[in-house]
Write an enzyme that holds these catalytic residues in place. Structure first.
Site, PDB file in Angstrom:
ATOM      1  N   THR A   1      33.562  42.373  39.572  1.00  0.00           N
ATOM      2  CA  THR A   1      33.410  41.677  40.850  1.00  0.00           C
ATOM      3  C   THR A   1      32.717  42.590  41.849  1.00  0.00           C
ATOM      4  O   THR A   1      32.106  43.598  41.466  1.00  0.00           O
ATOM      5  CB  THR A   1      34.787  41.171  41.354  1.00  0.00           C
ATOM      6  OG1 THR A   1      34.596  40.292  42.461  1.00  0.00           O
ATOM      7  CG2 THR A   1      35.699  42.312  41.772  1.00  0.00           C
ATOM      8  N   ASN A   2      32.763  42.259  43.136  1.00  0.00           N
ATOM      9  CA  ASN A   2      32.169  43.097  44.182  1.00  0.00           C
ATOM     10  C   ASN A   2      33.049  43.034  45.425  1.00  0.00           C
ATOM     11  O   ASN A   2      34.081  42.362  45.433  1.00  0.00           O
ATOM     12  CB  ASN A   2      30.733  42.646  44.472  1.00  0.00           C
ATOM     13  CG  ASN A   2      30.688  41.205  44.923  1.00  0.00           C
ATOM     14  OD1 ASN A   2      31.206  40.849  45.977  1.00  0.00           O
ATOM     15  ND2 ASN A   2      30.096  40.346  44.100  1.00  0.00           N
ATOM     16  N   HIS A   3      32.630  43.730  46.481  1.00  0.00           N
ATOM     17  CA  HIS A   3      33.490  43.898  47.656  1.00  0.00           C
ATOM     18  C   HIS A   3      33.424  42.761  48.682  1.00  0.00           C
ATOM     19  O   HIS A   3      33.963  42.900  49.767  1.00  0.00           O
ATOM     20  CB  HIS A   3      33.144  45.204  48.377  1.00  0.00           C
ATOM     21  CG  HIS A   3      33.563  46.423  47.630  1.00  0.00           C
ATOM     22  ND1 HIS A   3      34.881  46.695  47.352  1.00  0.00           N
ATOM     23  CD2 HIS A   3      32.846  47.426  47.086  1.00  0.00           C
ATOM     24  CE1 HIS A   3      34.955  47.831  46.680  1.00  0.00           C
ATOM     25  NE2 HIS A   3      33.735  48.290  46.500  1.00  0.00           N
ATOM     26  N   SER A   4      32.755  41.667  48.373  1.00  0.00           N
ATOM     27  CA  SER A   4      32.640  40.596  49.376  1.00  0.00           C
ATOM     28  C   SER A   4      34.025  40.100  49.810  1.00  0.00           C
ATOM     29  O   SER A   4      34.887  39.830  48.979  1.00  0.00           O
ATOM     30  CB  SER A   4      31.843  39.428  48.781  1.00  0.00           C
ATOM     31  OG  SER A   4      31.868  38.351  49.677  1.00  0.00           O
TER      32      SER A   4
ATOM     33  N   ALA B   1      28.465  36.410  47.478  1.00  0.00           N
ATOM     34  CA  ALA B   1      27.920  37.549  46.731  1.00  0.00           C
ATOM     35  C   ALA B   1      28.153  37.254  45.248  1.00  0.00           C
ATOM     36  O   ALA B   1      29.200  37.571  44.687  1.00  0.00           O
ATOM     37  CB  ALA B   1      28.612  38.835  47.153  1.00  0.00           C
TER      38      ALA B   1
END
Ligand code: CTP
Ligand code: CA
Length: 223
Positions: free
Chosen positions: A33-36, A100
């Site tokens: 995943t990512n930090h959004s 994102a």
């Protein structure tokens, strides 16, 4: 319509907003995943609904309260987001893609928890580019994308604007203090299809949301 007053500024407008990250599973306990945080997309959906718009918010996993009066569709992966957005697209006047989306997902989702051993490499495959697909299928919709960059902001953002057939792109310089994923504030630059641009000062994500909506709906009336 001026007679309806400010509360109903966006009455009759059908919008699709995406928010948050996507999660791409590897096995039953792991994912990419990512930090959004989803804050920017939720702020846009909230601001639009407050002004009377009919809003479908397609969101990846986030920790935020759903804005009142918004139809919230929760998704996990990029492929799920792709399907939800495509379903809502035909009746949309305006699409704002603040999510994102993970560019890649593991080629294989393992049925059992993976065990450690020696060195490991995980093959990844490309996810669909949702916004690029919307750009290809565009009829009368106004399409707004986001670009979060750590370098070459203008070049990268306007490149995406052209390639994805967008009307406007909201560019975020992640190296600036007060901008980006986690903060409640943002500093953005707007680039338009006609080659013009607008720099907005540091402001709260709620205020950025109102500005983005203002500019995007101006484009609708110009059509
Ligand atoms: N986007 C999308 N589907 C994807 C990837 C991105 O719809 N699979 C959308 C995002 O929601 C955003 C815009 O495209 O509105 C730009 O995303 P970004 O990650 O900045 O651009 P990419 O085209 O993925 O290019 P790169 O990550 O290589 O910079
Ligand atoms: Ca990307």
């Amino acid at each position: 319509c001026a007679l309806l007053g400010p509360k109903n500024k966006y009455q009759g407008l059908h919008m699709v907003v995406t928010a948050g990250p996507t999660q791409e599973p590897l096995d039953p306990v792991r994912y990419f995943t990512n930090h959004s945080s989803g804050k920017m997309g939720f702020a846009i959906a909230r601001a639009a609904a407050e002004q009377g718009a009919d809003v479908t918010l397609v969101s990846g996993p986030v920790n935020l309260t759903p804005p009142p009066g918004v139809e919230l569709i929760r998704v996990t992966t990029a492929e799920e987001m792709y399907r939800a957005v495509m379903d809502a697209y035909p009746k949309a006047d305006l699409v704002i893609k603040a999510a994102a989306v993970a560019d890649y997902r593991p080629a294989t989702v393992h049925g059992q928890k993976m065990k450690k051993g020696g060195e490991m490499a995980i093959p990844l495959v490309r996810n669909p580019d949702i916004l690029a697909e919307l750009g290809k299928k565009k009829e009368n919709q106004i399409l707004v994308g986001f670009a979060a960059e750590t370098e070459n902001l203008q070049e990268n953002a306007t490149g995406k604007l052209d390639r994805k057939n967008l009307d406007m792109i909201v560019a975020n310089d992640l190296t600036m203090a007060g901008a980006g994923f986690k903060a409640d504030t943002n500093i953005v630059r707007l680039y338009f299809r006609d080659g013009t641009e607008k720099e907005l000062p540091l402001m709260t994500k709620d205020e950025v949301a109102r500005q983005i909506l203002h500019e995007a709906t101006q484009l609708l009336t110009k059509q």
